[in-house]
Design an enzyme around this catalytic site. Structure first.
Site, PDB file in Angstrom:
ATOM      1  N   SER A  45       7.423  -5.057   2.066  1.00 62.85           N
ATOM      2  CA  SER A  45       8.668  -5.529   1.456  1.00 62.85           C
ATOM      3  C   SER A  45       9.800  -4.511   1.553  1.00 62.85           C
ATOM      4  CB  SER A  45       8.426  -5.899  -0.016  1.00 62.85           C
ATOM      5  OG  SER A  45       7.783  -4.845  -0.699  1.00 62.85           O
ATOM      6  N   ASP A 105      11.623  -3.148 -11.588  1.00 67.64           N
ATOM      7  CA  ASP A 105      11.434  -2.809 -10.181  1.00 67.64           C
ATOM      8  C   ASP A 105      12.138  -1.495  -9.863  1.00 67.64           C
ATOM      9  OD1 ASP A 105      11.153  -2.645  -7.470  1.00 67.64           O
ATOM     10  OD2 ASP A 105      11.964  -4.630  -7.014  1.00 67.64           O
ATOM     11  N   HIS A 107      11.796  -1.215  -4.962  1.00 68.06           N
ATOM     12  CA  HIS A 107      12.729  -1.758  -3.970  1.00 68.06           C
ATOM     13  C   HIS A 107      14.150  -1.294  -4.279  1.00 68.06           C
ATOM     14  CE1 HIS A 107       9.241  -4.565  -4.082  1.00 68.06           C
ATOM     15  NE2 HIS A 107       9.326  -4.379  -2.773  1.00 68.06           N
TER      16      HIS A 107
END
Length: 373
Positions: free
Chosen positions: A127, A348, A351
């Protein structure tokens, strides 16, 4: 007199011819300097010398950033669209990476499309590769908003094609690079096997990445067993497994890539910011961080995975250019979605927001291409 007149005329013609050649050479040199010496940039050999490391520097405020408005890019996934999900600050969008001893050209999407006309580009990885892929197609889209593009998502392969230039930019999702197969015992991560690489062979540029998933355990782990040859393991030291898989990848590149046709990059190790003590902060994680760290070093140092990656790359027979984004990304504790992503209960710090840090990764990718890696 007639012979002398002819001789004089020939001499004048020859001088004019020499003058024209010199003029053309000067114009060619000027064009070369415009292309490769933008903002003081010199040749690749000079830029990559010890006096000019693109990846050693600091973050500086720049009001001209970001590269694009997220509301105008149709390719951003909700998990990266921090502004859409309510992030209240915008200062994190306004930082530019400045190397200590050199500068590099600002990203030019039209120039990128012209250089890679008719070519196929592919990001291969997890990702974080998705993060960088979406960033690049948004940056190109911003530079050529009127150029028709198409997006195809099929069987783990996402491809944006910029039709006017016949440039395709794809993402191939494979979090470990090596194979995961179904056996009687369950999902098996085969540390010495890459069978999925046939699709990669068709590309003109490959940007690889893996690391993020190697630390996952429990329900978030993507496999049940590991295999190397005939040996089956319930688990092993994750850095050891990572090293084995990277060596398998390096062998695949050495065996299958033609450097005269395909450029190979490795994205580098993208850091996380889940422990404030790593940057000498009382913060629990990246939530509420508003600006980068000052300076050019990270208090917690370089992750062990980066050393393993460098060791593997140094032994490869075929060229693979490392986008050494680890330290410059470690400094960006402010760049994560934190609580401002698709999952309102999530946190998160792995990311990156878009626009944001991956735009710099792609600017460095563009600089490497312009400098002729």
């Amino acid at each position: 007199m007639g012979v002398r007149s002819v001789t004089v005329r020939r001499h004048l013609v020859f001088q004019c011819f020499l003058f024209l050649i010199l003029l053309l050479l000067q114009e060619a040199r000027a064009d070369h300097q415009v292309l490769y010496n933008a903002k003081g940039l010199r040749s690749r050999k000079q830029v990559n010398s010890s006096t000019c490391n693109l990846f050693q520097g600091k973050w500086v405020f720049d009001s001209s950033y970001p590269f694009y408005d997220p509301s105008n890019c149709p390719f951003i996934d909700p998990e990266f669209d921090c502004q859409k999900y309510g992030r209240p600050d915008k200062q994190y969008l306004k930082y530019r990476w400045l190397p200590d001893a050199c500068d590099f050209p600002r990203f030019d999407g039209l120039d990128f499309l012209r250089r890679w006309r008719g070519k196929k580009i592919m990001f291969v990885g997890d990702s974080l590769s998705l993060n960088q892929w979406e960033s690049l197609v948004c940056m190109i889209h911003q530079s050529a908003p009127n150029s028709q593009s198409s997006l195809i998502r099929k069987d783990g392969l996402n491809t944006v094609t910029f039709d006017e230039y016949a440039v395709s930019v794809s993402l191939y999702r494979t979090p470990y690079l090596v194979d995961i197969v179904r056996e009687s015992v369950g999902r098996v991560l085969k540390l010495d096997s890459i069978q999925a690489g046939d699709t990669w062979k068709q590309m003109d540029m490959l940007i690889f990445n893996t690391w993020h998933w190697w630390l996952h355990k429990g329900s978030s782990q993507g496999w049940d067993y590991m295999r190397e040859g005939t040996k089956l393991y319930k688990d092993m030291d994750r850095l050891t497994a990572f090293s084995k898989a990277l060596n398998t990848w390096a062998s695949w590149v050495d065996l299958n890539v033609d450097p005269t046709k395909t450029k190979v990059f490795f994205q580098g190790i993208s850091p996380t910011h889940y422990q404030g003590k790593e940057w000498n902060s009382q913060s629990k994680n990246c939530y509420g961080e508003l600006e980068p760290l000052n300076g050019s070093t990270y208090p917690a140092g370089t992750p062990e995975a980066a050393a393993i990656l460098n060791q593997v790359l140094s032994k490869m027979r075929k060229p693979a250019y490392l986008l050494d984004i680890t330290t410059l990304s470690q400094l960006r504790k402010d760049g994560h979605p934190s609580a401002y992503g698709e999952d309102p209960k999530g946190m998160d710090c792995s990311h990156w927001c878009l626009p944001g840090l991956p735009d710099t990764w792609n600017q460095l990718l563009y600089a490497a291409l312009v400098m002729g890696t």
